[in-house]
Design an enzyme around this catalytic site. Sequence first.
Site, PDB file in Angstrom:
ATOM      1  N   ARG A  67       8.552  -3.291  15.423  1.00 56.26           N
ATOM      2  CA  ARG A  67       9.755  -3.390  16.242  1.00 56.26           C
ATOM      3  C   ARG A  67       9.457  -3.222  17.746  1.00 56.26           C
ATOM      4  O   ARG A  67      10.211  -3.673  18.583  1.00 56.26           O
ATOM      5  CB  ARG A  67      10.710  -2.290  15.799  1.00 56.26           C
ATOM      6  CG  ARG A  67      12.153  -2.655  15.967  1.00 56.26           C
ATOM      7  CD  ARG A  67      13.021  -1.496  15.582  1.00 56.26           C
ATOM      8  NE  ARG A  67      12.521  -0.869  14.344  1.00 56.26           N
ATOM      9  CZ  ARG A  67      13.287  -0.201  13.510  1.00 56.26           C
ATOM     10  NH1 ARG A  67      14.564  -0.086  13.749  1.00 56.26           N
ATOM     11  NH2 ARG A  67      12.789   0.381  12.444  1.00 56.26           N
ATOM     12  N   LYS A 174       0.876   2.508  -1.921  1.00 58.79           N
ATOM     13  CA  LYS A 174       1.754   3.298  -2.764  1.00 58.79           C
ATOM     14  C   LYS A 174       2.838   3.978  -1.915  1.00 58.79           C
ATOM     15  O   LYS A 174       2.648   4.046  -0.700  1.00 58.79           O
ATOM     16  CB  LYS A 174       0.938   4.327  -3.531  1.00 58.79           C
ATOM     17  CG  LYS A 174       0.364   5.422  -2.649  1.00 58.79           C
ATOM     18  CD  LYS A 174      -0.533   6.275  -3.474  1.00 58.79           C
ATOM     19  CE  LYS A 174      -1.206   7.292  -2.613  1.00 58.79           C
ATOM     20  NZ  LYS A 174      -0.358   8.262  -1.984  1.00 58.79           N
ATOM     21  N   ASP A 261       2.662  11.514  -5.755  1.00 59.92           N
ATOM     22  CA  ASP A 261       1.814  11.130  -4.619  1.00 59.92           C
ATOM     23  C   ASP A 261       0.381  10.854  -5.064  1.00 59.92           C
ATOM     24  O   ASP A 261      -0.255   9.922  -4.575  1.00 59.92           O
ATOM     25  CB  ASP A 261       1.834  12.263  -3.581  1.00 59.92           C
ATOM     26  CG  ASP A 261       0.988  11.958  -2.346  1.00 59.92           C
ATOM     27  OD1 ASP A 261       0.981  10.794  -1.912  1.00 59.92           O
ATOM     28  OD2 ASP A 261       0.330  12.879  -1.816  1.00 59.92           O
ATOM     29  N   HIS A 266      -4.323   8.168  -8.016  1.00 63.05           N
ATOM     30  CA  HIS A 266      -5.742   8.536  -7.920  1.00 63.05           C
ATOM     31  C   HIS A 266      -6.253   9.234  -9.188  1.00 63.05           C
ATOM     32  O   HIS A 266      -7.300   8.900  -9.718  1.00 63.05           O
ATOM     33  CB  HIS A 266      -5.998   9.467  -6.735  1.00 63.05           C
ATOM     34  CG  HIS A 266      -5.441   8.987  -5.429  1.00 63.05           C
ATOM     35  ND1 HIS A 266      -5.356   7.667  -5.100  1.00 63.05           N
ATOM     36  CD2 HIS A 266      -4.942   9.662  -4.353  1.00 63.05           C
ATOM     37  CE1 HIS A 266      -4.833   7.542  -3.880  1.00 63.05           C
ATOM     38  NE2 HIS A 266      -4.569   8.746  -3.422  1.00 63.05           N
ATOM     39  N   LYS A 364      -1.728  20.855  -2.262  1.00 61.78           N
ATOM     40  CA  LYS A 364      -1.935  21.027  -0.821  1.00 61.78           C
ATOM     41  C   LYS A 364      -2.104  22.520  -0.563  1.00 61.78           C
ATOM     42  O   LYS A 364      -1.579  23.354  -1.315  1.00 61.78           O
ATOM     43  CB  LYS A 364      -0.704  20.541  -0.046  1.00 61.78           C
ATOM     44  CG  LYS A 364      -0.305  19.107  -0.347  1.00 61.78           C
ATOM     45  CD  LYS A 364      -1.169  18.117   0.370  1.00 61.78           C
ATOM     46  CE  LYS A 364      -0.691  16.699   0.108  1.00 61.78           C
ATOM     47  NZ  LYS A 364      -1.639  15.687   0.569  1.00 61.78           N
TER      48      LYS A 364
HETATM   49  C1  BG6 Z   1      -3.233   9.992  -0.190  1.00 67.09           C
HETATM   50  C2  BG6 Z   1      -2.095  10.963  -0.372  1.00 67.09           C
HETATM   51  O1  BG6 Z   1      -3.165   8.979  -1.139  1.00 67.09           O
HETATM   52  O2  BG6 Z   1      -4.473  10.676  -0.328  1.00 67.09           O
HETATM   53  C3  BG6 Z   1      -2.219  12.111   0.599  1.00 67.09           C
HETATM   54  O3  BG6 Z   1      -0.865  10.294  -0.134  1.00 67.09           O
HETATM   55  C4  BG6 Z   1      -3.588  12.739   0.519  1.00 67.09           C
HETATM   56  O4  BG6 Z   1      -1.207  13.083   0.327  1.00 67.09           O
HETATM   57  C5  BG6 Z   1      -4.668  11.681   0.641  1.00 67.09           C
HETATM   58  O5  BG6 Z   1      -3.699  13.693   1.557  1.00 67.09           O
HETATM   59  C6  BG6 Z   1      -6.042  12.280   0.459  1.00 67.09           C
HETATM   60  O6  BG6 Z   1      -7.028  11.316   0.621  1.00 67.09           O
HETATM   61  P1  BG6 Z   1      -8.553  11.717   0.760  1.00 67.09           P
HETATM   62  O7  BG6 Z   1      -9.268  10.425   0.790  1.00 67.09           O
HETATM   63  O8  BG6 Z   1      -8.667  12.502   2.029  1.00 67.09           O
HETATM   64  O9  BG6 Z   1      -8.882  12.561  -0.427  1.00 67.09           O
END
Ligand code: BG6
Length: 514
Positions: A67, A174, A261, A266, A364
Site C-alpha cells: 500500500r 502459514k 503456529d 514444523h 516460547k
Molecule cells: C515460525 C513460527 O514458523 O518459526 C515462529 O511462526 C517461530 O513463532 C519460528 O519463532 C522459529 O523459527 P526458527 O527457524 O528460528 O526455529
Amino acid sequence: MTTSAAQWNNPLRDARDKRMPRIAGPSALVIFGVTGDLSRKKLMPAIYDLANRGLLPPGFGLVGFARRDWADQDFMKVVHDAVKEHARTPFNEAVWQQLAEGIRFVQGTFDDDASFDNLASCLAALDAERGTGGNHAFYLSIPPGAFPTVVNQLKRAGLAQTAPDQWRRVVIEKPFGHDLASAKELNRTVNEVFPEESVFRIDHYLGKETVQNILALRFANQLYEPIWNSNYVDHVQITMAEDIGLGGRAGYYDGIGATRDVIQNHLLQLLALIAMEEPVSFKPADLRAEKVKILSATRPAQPFEETTSRGQYTGGWQGGQKVPGLLEEGGFSPESKTETFGAITCEVNTRRWAGVPFYLRTGKRLGRRVTEVAVVFKRAPHLPFDDTATEELGQNALVVRVQPDEGVTIRFGSKVPGNTMEVRDVTMDFGYGHSFTESSPEAYERLLLDVLLGEPSLFPKNDEVELSWEILDPILDFWARKDEPALEKYKAGTWGPPSAETMTSRTGRQWRRP
Ligand code: BG6
C-alpha cells in the site's frame, strides 16, 4: 545471454549430476506483504544470497506490492538495507547492482482491480526488458484472510494463466487454516485458481539442512534401519524450544497459539520424516506419498487430560534479564487464553511404530533455544552388572540436533575409567561445523530457489496439511471446551507447565533437558 524457458524445461535436465549447482531460469518473483518482518529479515536477504551465489538468472525480476506510496527507488532502498543487515553472504556491489536493476514496486491494495492491472503491466514490461519469460512466482506473505482476494485478483488480471513454456506459481506462508474445515476451504480457494503443482506451501523447517539430513541419515545408512522400530525404540521426543517471547507479534499470535503456529506444521513434518517408510525414490511424488501415509496413520493419544499439556508464560528471568509475561506484552488481551507452550502425544498406528509414543512439544520463553528430535531406545533386556554399576546409566538415544548446534548425537553407556565396573552415559557427536567446511544456506534460500526451479519436494501438499489438522483438531476442540483446570502458567526461563512433566512421567518417561 539469457537461457530460454524451453531449455530449462528440458527433461534431460533431470539426468544431470545432482551435485551441480541448480540455477533458476528466467523468472520474476512478486512479494505481497513486502513491508512485513518476514520479507525484510528472510526473503529479501535470501534473494540477495541466491544472487550472490550465482543461482539467479542475470535478468531476475523482484517486484514488491504494498500500500505504501513508494517509487521503485524507495523499495530498492528497503531491499538494500534489508540485505545489508540480514544477508548471510558478504555484500558485493556488482551483484547488488545487477539485482537492483530488476527491482520494481507496485503500489496498490488487494481489493483494487487497477492495482493488479498495474502489476500485470509491470510484469509484462519486465518480461520484455529483462527476459523473465512470463515465468512469475507470487509470494503471499500476507494475513490468510487476504489469500482469497489476492488469488482471485491474480486470476482476474490474467496472472495465473500461462502460455506454453511459461509457469506461474503461488507461494503461501502459514497458517494454512485454523482447523481442518478452514484448511480445506483455503485449499479449495487456492486450487480453483492454481493447480496443486503450482502451489508451494512454505514450511521453512523443511528448508533446514539438518531436517533434510534426517532422510540421509535414515536412508543412506545401514546402521539405523534395523533398530528403527518398536522392537528397539521406546519413544520419540520432538522438541522445538525458543527463549524469545512474543513482544510485537500479538497481531499474528493471539488466538493462534503454539500448537497451530508450530506443531501443525514444523513438528508434524519432523514426525513424518522420522517415522515414514523409505520412499521408492526421492522424486517429489514418491516422497510426499510416504509422508501422507504416515500422517494418515498418526493419531493423538488419549485421554487428552493426561497426554497433552498447554501453558502460557508469566514474567521471569532469562539470560540474566527480567522479562514480561505474555499478558504484559503489548497487544495481547489481558484475558488472552492463547497457549505459548503446547505438548501432545501421538501414536503412529503402523506395524513399525505401534506402541511407541511420539511426544511433541514447543514453547516460547523456555530454558533455551533448541530444536531436536530424540529417538530414545529401550533399555537392554538384561544387565549383567551389579545394580550399583549401572545406577548412572540412562537409555540409549539418537538425537538429531536441528539447531542451534547442528549435528547428531548418539548417547550410550561406557565404562568409567578405574578399577571398578561403573557404567555411565557418554555421547558421540557429529557436528556440521567440524565435518564440513561449507556453511549451510538459510532455509529460505533453499526454498525460494526450489520455487523458481519448480521443485516441490520440500513443500507440504494440500493433503498433508489437511491430515495434520485431522490430528490436531480433536485436541484443539478439547482444549477449547475444557474450562477447568484453567490454562496453566509457567515462569519464563523454565521448561513449561507442570502438566508437561506428568504427560511423560505417567508412563515412567522423562523429557530431555537439552
Ligand atoms: C515460525 C513460527 O514458523 O518459526 C515462529 O511462526 C517461530 O513463532 C519460528 O519463532 C522459529 O523459527 P526458527 O527457524 O528460528 O526455529
